[in-house]
Design an enzyme around this catalytic site. Sequence first.
Site, PDB file in Angstrom:
ATOM      1  N   ASP A  15     -28.424  25.900 -48.887  1.00 31.95           N
ATOM      2  CA  ASP A  15     -29.599  25.729 -49.591  1.00 31.95           C
ATOM      3  C   ASP A  15     -30.709  25.039 -49.030  1.00 31.95           C
ATOM      4  OD1 ASP A  15     -28.755  22.996 -52.135  1.00 31.95           O
ATOM      5  OD2 ASP A  15     -28.168  23.179 -49.818  1.00 31.95           O
ATOM      6  N   ASP A  19     -31.944  18.381 -45.059  1.00 33.24           N
ATOM      7  CA  ASP A  19     -30.916  17.980 -44.077  1.00 33.24           C
ATOM      8  C   ASP A  19     -30.138  19.569 -43.842  1.00 33.24           C
ATOM      9  OD1 ASP A  19     -30.064  18.370 -46.941  1.00 33.24           O
ATOM     10  OD2 ASP A  19     -27.884  17.285 -46.474  1.00 33.24           O
ATOM     11  N   ASP A  20     -30.241  20.502 -44.562  1.00 30.12           N
ATOM     12  CA  ASP A  20     -29.751  21.795 -44.296  1.00 30.12           C
ATOM     13  C   ASP A  20     -30.493  22.356 -43.061  1.00 30.12           C
ATOM     14  OD1 ASP A  20     -29.849  21.536 -47.502  1.00 30.12           O
ATOM     15  OD2 ASP A  20     -28.230  23.194 -46.946  1.00 30.12           O
ATOM     16  N   ASN A 164     -24.449  10.891 -56.214  1.00 33.42           N
ATOM     17  CA  ASN A 164     -25.743  10.920 -55.853  1.00 33.42           C
ATOM     18  C   ASN A 164     -26.474  11.889 -56.918  1.00 33.42           C
ATOM     19  OD1 ASN A 164     -25.365  13.476 -55.269  1.00 33.42           O
ATOM     20  ND2 ASN A 164     -26.061  13.379 -53.096  1.00 33.42           N
ATOM     21  N   GLU A 170     -21.490  14.364 -57.234  1.00 34.22           N
ATOM     22  CA  GLU A 170     -22.410  14.871 -55.851  1.00 34.22           C
ATOM     23  C   GLU A 170     -23.374  16.076 -56.189  1.00 34.22           C
ATOM     24  OE1 GLU A 170     -21.540  17.548 -53.837  1.00 34.22           O
ATOM     25  OE2 GLU A 170     -23.385  17.193 -52.639  1.00 34.22           O
ATOM     26  N   ASN A 172     -23.810  19.054 -54.629  1.00 40.55           N
ATOM     27  CA  ASN A 172     -23.634  20.541 -54.296  1.00 40.55           C
ATOM     28  C   ASN A 172     -22.337  20.985 -55.241  1.00 40.55           C
ATOM     29  OD1 ASN A 172     -25.129  21.022 -52.224  1.00 40.55           O
ATOM     30  ND2 ASN A 172     -23.597  20.413 -50.635  1.00 40.55           N
ATOM     31  N   HIS A 280     -26.529  14.530 -44.623  1.00 37.33           N
ATOM     32  CA  HIS A 280     -25.078  15.205 -44.897  1.00 37.33           C
ATOM     33  C   HIS A 280     -24.638  16.406 -44.106  1.00 37.33           C
ATOM     34  CE1 HIS A 280     -25.731  12.545 -48.678  1.00 37.33           C
ATOM     35  NE2 HIS A 280     -27.021  13.078 -48.530  1.00 37.33           N
ATOM     36  N   ASP A 281     -25.877  17.371 -44.323  1.00 35.93           N
ATOM     37  CA  ASP A 281     -25.387  18.664 -43.843  1.00 35.93           C
ATOM     38  C   ASP A 281     -25.255  18.826 -42.281  1.00 35.93           C
ATOM     39  OD1 ASP A 281     -27.585  20.187 -46.252  1.00 35.93           O
ATOM     40  OD2 ASP A 281     -25.712  19.386 -46.392  1.00 35.93           O
TER      41      ASP A 281
HETATM   42  O1  RIB Z   1     -25.252  15.912 -51.808  1.00 37.26           O
HETATM   43  C1  RIB Z   1     -25.894  16.265 -50.788  1.00 37.26           C
HETATM   44  C2  RIB Z   1     -25.799  17.615 -50.815  1.00 37.26           C
HETATM   45  O2  RIB Z   1     -26.933  18.046 -51.450  1.00 37.26           O
HETATM   46  C3  RIB Z   1     -26.718  18.268 -49.122  1.00 37.26           C
HETATM   47  O3  RIB Z   1     -26.022  19.191 -49.093  1.00 37.26           O
HETATM   48  C4  RIB Z   1     -27.951  18.171 -49.553  1.00 37.26           C
HETATM   49  O4  RIB Z   1     -28.833  19.428 -48.749  1.00 37.26           O
HETATM   50  C5  RIB Z   1     -28.087  18.558 -51.107  1.00 37.26           C
HETATM   51  O5  RIB Z   1     -27.884  20.166 -51.087  1.00 37.26           O
HETATM   52 CA    CA Z   2     -27.762  21.246 -48.536  1.00 37.53          CA
END
Ligand code: RIB
Ligand code: CA
Length: 359
Positions: A15, A19-20, A164, A170, A172, A280-281
């Site tokens: 998405d 960070d993706d 978060n 979380e 996703n 994260h990604d």
């Molecule tokens: O919680 C972190 C995730 O949510 C990561 O994949 C960030 O890109 C968001 O999509």
């Molecule tokens: Ca992501």
Amino acid sequence: MSTAATRVPLVVDCDTGIDDSLALLYAAASPEVELVAATCVAGNVDARQVAENTRAVLALAGREDVEVALGREVPLVRPLRTTPETHGLRGIGWAELPPARAPLSARHAADLIVAEARRRPGAVTLVTIGPLTNLAVAVLREPELPRLLRRLVLMGGSYRSAGNTAPTTEWNVTVDPEAARIVFTAFGAPEVVAAREAAGLAGRPLALGLDVTERAKMLPRHLAALAGRAGDDPAAAEARVRSAAAPAPANPVVRYLTDALRFYMEFHSRNDGFYGAFVHDPLALAAALDPALVRSEPLAVDVELGGTLTTGETVADWRRTWQRPANLDVGVEVDGAAFFERFVERVGGLAADRAAVSS
Ligand code: RIB
Ligand code: CA
């Protein structure tokens, strides 16, 4: 040296988001990867913007050849929520990229995942770094999918850490909790795990939640090191990731990273008290390529769908009170230093290659 025969066929469901985009660059920079496709799902921003960002970032990496498919534009049953405050209105922070020229695939993301798994049974690794909507649709369309994939690695959940998105959830998983439950159930079913293990494959999905991904704090010094590896000016990169008043780095990949991450680091400075970013990604992507980067524990996990305060929570049975078989391998430790060293070396090397091409 990786050859075509030894490379890992990889599909990344994303998405794209900041960070993706780092995960996509890492995949493009990894010689052991055969980057088969990127599939796009609504999450950080709407799915069509995700597809635009994904193609633009792959073009930046010199990989316009990679198939990019659009997937679900809304979660399975809930309305879509996006997070412009985290990734910016367009999803790549303060960065600017040339519009994508490569066309979108004619295939739907879910159909692409199924078709690629069927085409090479037991060969394709799927890494999901966004909400699990596309994968849920794919496994509903092809119930055999969990037996056909070489491995599933997912960035999602928080198994014994603060959330978060809500106090215990979380992003996703929270965007599409119904999709997460479908995936955790289908891929973690005892008969599926047993069949996969009998075939010599990892039995359960590897789930990398905030417990490990928030151990990977990218700091301005990492950008300086990456710029140095790219043959660009380390001090200029560190200055730019801290302030838009600093000159833009000459290297196109370094410039993208500093402008995208400046937005992300400003967000973390306001919300998490440090000037840096949880990446994260790319950590999930790196662990999919080298599972030795993380230590995991088999756990029974379910997803709260009806909580007033906790919908989207990944409920992990650490004390085995449910007496259910484990359905996920949950990441509990990560070698963050090794990850950053590899990220700087690989993406810095990609940046150096791209500078040579664009000069
Ligand atoms: O919680 C972190 C995730 O949510 C990561 O994949 C960030 O890109 C968001 O999509
Ligand atoms: Ca992501």
